[in-house]
Motif scaffolding. Sequence first.
Motif, PDB file in Angstrom:
ATOM      1  N   PHE A  86       0.824  -1.210   0.000  1.00 59.50           N
ATOM      2  CA  PHE A  86       0.000   0.000   0.000  1.00 59.50           C
ATOM      3  C   PHE A  86       0.857   1.259   0.000  1.00 59.50           C
ATOM      4  O   PHE A  86       0.502   2.266  -0.630  1.00 59.50           O
ATOM      5  N   ALA A  87       1.984   1.234   0.717  1.00 56.73           N
ATOM      6  CA  ALA A  87       2.815   2.428   0.845  1.00 56.73           C
ATOM      7  C   ALA A  87       3.633   2.700  -0.418  1.00 56.73           C
ATOM      8  O   ALA A  87       3.833   3.855  -0.799  1.00 56.73           O
ATOM      9  N   THR A  88       4.124   1.641  -1.060  1.00 53.90           N
ATOM     10  CA  THR A  88       4.949   1.832  -2.260  1.00 53.90           C
ATOM     11  C   THR A  88       4.100   2.083  -3.495  1.00 53.90           C
ATOM     12  O   THR A  88       4.589   2.596  -4.497  1.00 53.90           O
ATOM     13  N   GLY A  89       2.835   1.713  -3.423  1.00 56.18           N
ATOM     14  CA  GLY A  89       1.935   1.978  -4.542  1.00 56.18           C
ATOM     15  C   GLY A  89       1.806   0.792  -5.473  1.00 56.18           C
ATOM     16  O   GLY A  89       2.741   0.012  -5.660  1.00 56.18           O
ATOM     17  N   VAL A  90       0.636   0.643  -6.039  1.00 53.75           N
ATOM     18  CA  VAL A  90       0.365  -0.446  -6.974  1.00 53.75           C
ATOM     19  C   VAL A  90      -0.624   0.052  -8.015  1.00 53.75           C
ATOM     20  O   VAL A  90      -1.498   0.865  -7.719  1.00 53.75           O
ATOM     21  N   ARG A  98      -1.739   4.659  -3.817  1.00 50.46           N
ATOM     22  CA  ARG A  98      -0.647   4.799  -2.845  1.00 50.46           C
ATOM     23  C   ARG A  98      -1.209   5.431  -1.569  1.00 50.46           C
ATOM     24  O   ARG A  98      -2.038   6.343  -1.621  1.00 50.46           O
ATOM     25  N   TYR A  99      -0.741   4.936  -0.413  1.00 46.90           N
ATOM     26  CA  TYR A  99      -1.235   5.427   0.879  1.00 46.90           C
ATOM     27  C   TYR A  99      -0.059   5.882   1.740  1.00 46.90           C
ATOM     28  O   TYR A  99       1.094   5.496   1.498  1.00 46.90           O
ATOM     29  N   GLY A 100      -0.370   6.684   2.760  1.00 44.40           N
ATOM     30  CA  GLY A 100       0.632   7.112   3.716  1.00 44.40           C
ATOM     31  C   GLY A 100       1.016   5.977   4.653  1.00 44.40           C
ATOM     32  O   GLY A 100       0.339   4.955   4.722  1.00 44.40           O
ATOM     33  N   PRO A 101       2.119   6.140   5.433  1.00 46.21           N
ATOM     34  CA  PRO A 101       2.604   5.061   6.306  1.00 46.21           C
ATOM     35  C   PRO A 101       1.567   4.578   7.318  1.00 46.21           C
ATOM     36  O   PRO A 101       1.358   3.374   7.466  1.00 46.21           O
ATOM     37  N   VAL A 102       0.912   5.508   8.017  1.00 43.29           N
ATOM     38  CA  VAL A 102      -0.052   5.117   9.045  1.00 43.29           C
ATOM     39  C   VAL A 102      -1.260   4.436   8.412  1.00 43.29           C
ATOM     40  O   VAL A 102      -1.717   3.373   8.865  1.00 43.29           O
ATOM     41  N   GLU A 103      -1.778   5.041   7.336  1.00 47.35           N
ATOM     42  CA  GLU A 103      -2.935   4.463   6.675  1.00 47.35           C
ATOM     43  C   GLU A 103      -2.595   3.103   6.058  1.00 47.35           C
ATOM     44  O   GLU A 103      -3.429   2.195   6.041  1.00 47.35           O
TER      45      GLU A 103
END
Length: 470
Positions: A123-127, A337-342
């Motif tokens: 999720f953090a690195t993006g897909v 892509r999401y932030g670290p916490v999310e």
Amino acid sequence: MNLLIELLAFAVAIGVLVVVHEYGHYSVARWCGVKVLRFSIGFGKPLFQWVSPKTGTEWTIAALPLGGYVKMLDERETGAAPIPADLLPQAFNRKSVWRRFAIVAAGPIANFLLAIVLFALVFATGVTEPAAVVAAPAPNTPAALAGFDGGETIVAVRTGNAGESERVRSWSDLRWKLLGAAFDHQRVVLSAKDAHGTSDFQLDLRGLTEKDVDDDFMSRLGFEPGGGKLTVAGVQPGSAAQKAGLAAGDRLRAVDGIPTDNATAFIAYVKSHAGKPVTLQVERGAPAGQAGPAGQAAGKLEDISLVPQSQRDDATGQQVGRIGAELATQVPSIDVRYGPVESLQLGARRTWDLAVYSVRMFGRMIVGEASLKNLSGPVTIADYAGKSARLGPSAFLSFLALVSISLGVLNLLPIPVLDGGHLLYYLVEAVTGKVVSDRWQLVFQRAGLACIVALSAIALFNDLARLIHF
């Protein structure tokens, strides 16, 4: 080359999962003051051994890599020499029932934690995923009854009229949200955008049973990715498609006046029209320099009539229609892509959802509501490991997370010889104050071993059946 990739990906997957699982046992055992004699990756003849001078633990890599174990100091070990008095406090069997419970539970928990981290990384690195654009639904499906025509982009989901609206980022995100609502038998409201603005569509999932929730769940609801291009990639010689004049590169725009931008829906329509004439609206190649809406090439539109040939479907044994054309679908995609916490929150939620789904699926197989064909063995795992590795890091990490969850759930099943069986013993001991007798443990262990052998045999049979398409 593909076989080599599959073997390497399988070895990496199994190695990582086993190390994480056993290290969960090891780390909590050390924290609880239990002496660990051996940490082994694999079974059989040791290939590599090293003894830690600090802890005295023997670290081993063995010849058969399908598993591993952590051997702890225990007075119940048959045939072992008596434990010196100064080491007795470090014996596993001398610890309180809750410490033993924590040590055994730590392995599956480590697998769940690994899955959370892997999903969070994805999720953090993006897909890149298909956008949540809906293709024209089949008649009388829940999507069609809700009012979807095709081409709408779903942007939010909420439960009922008073529920909190949740943003939909991609097709995968939409599927997970609907899957959760279906499991809970809820009615949802989907907010979707089209050329005329944003509208709400009510979708009732309360009538679905757990038997309806499977790999074809979205198709059953009438949802397929849309908004893309459905083109002819090739035509079989002598087929209805070739006789009608279809050619590679033709874009299919409609069938019998129904817009089509999804291969699944198009194939289903053709199958249901065996021996019946259908009319395809086809877009041919565009003249040089000519462009259509949104900058797309504007080709010539033609109507082509053909009759799908009636053929026997090997899966169902029924006669279905086929035109002999190979199709390719290009659907609009989006980078998610999401932030670290999310990412961590989503990773934990995805892990929980998959674990619950796995337990429910296993329960359905026990009561006969789901096919035992859903069980997979090492051959299928190796196959998917190779396929996901070829798709890229995100796909392989997601696959690794999925198998890690499956391993965690499997080990928590209350079957003797598995972690879950031992946890059941400790719960009985905690409630009754008495240890389950050696006699009953032996009886349960034999029964549990029989269950494991049966499950392994079924999984292996399913693997072989898939290989030979039986």
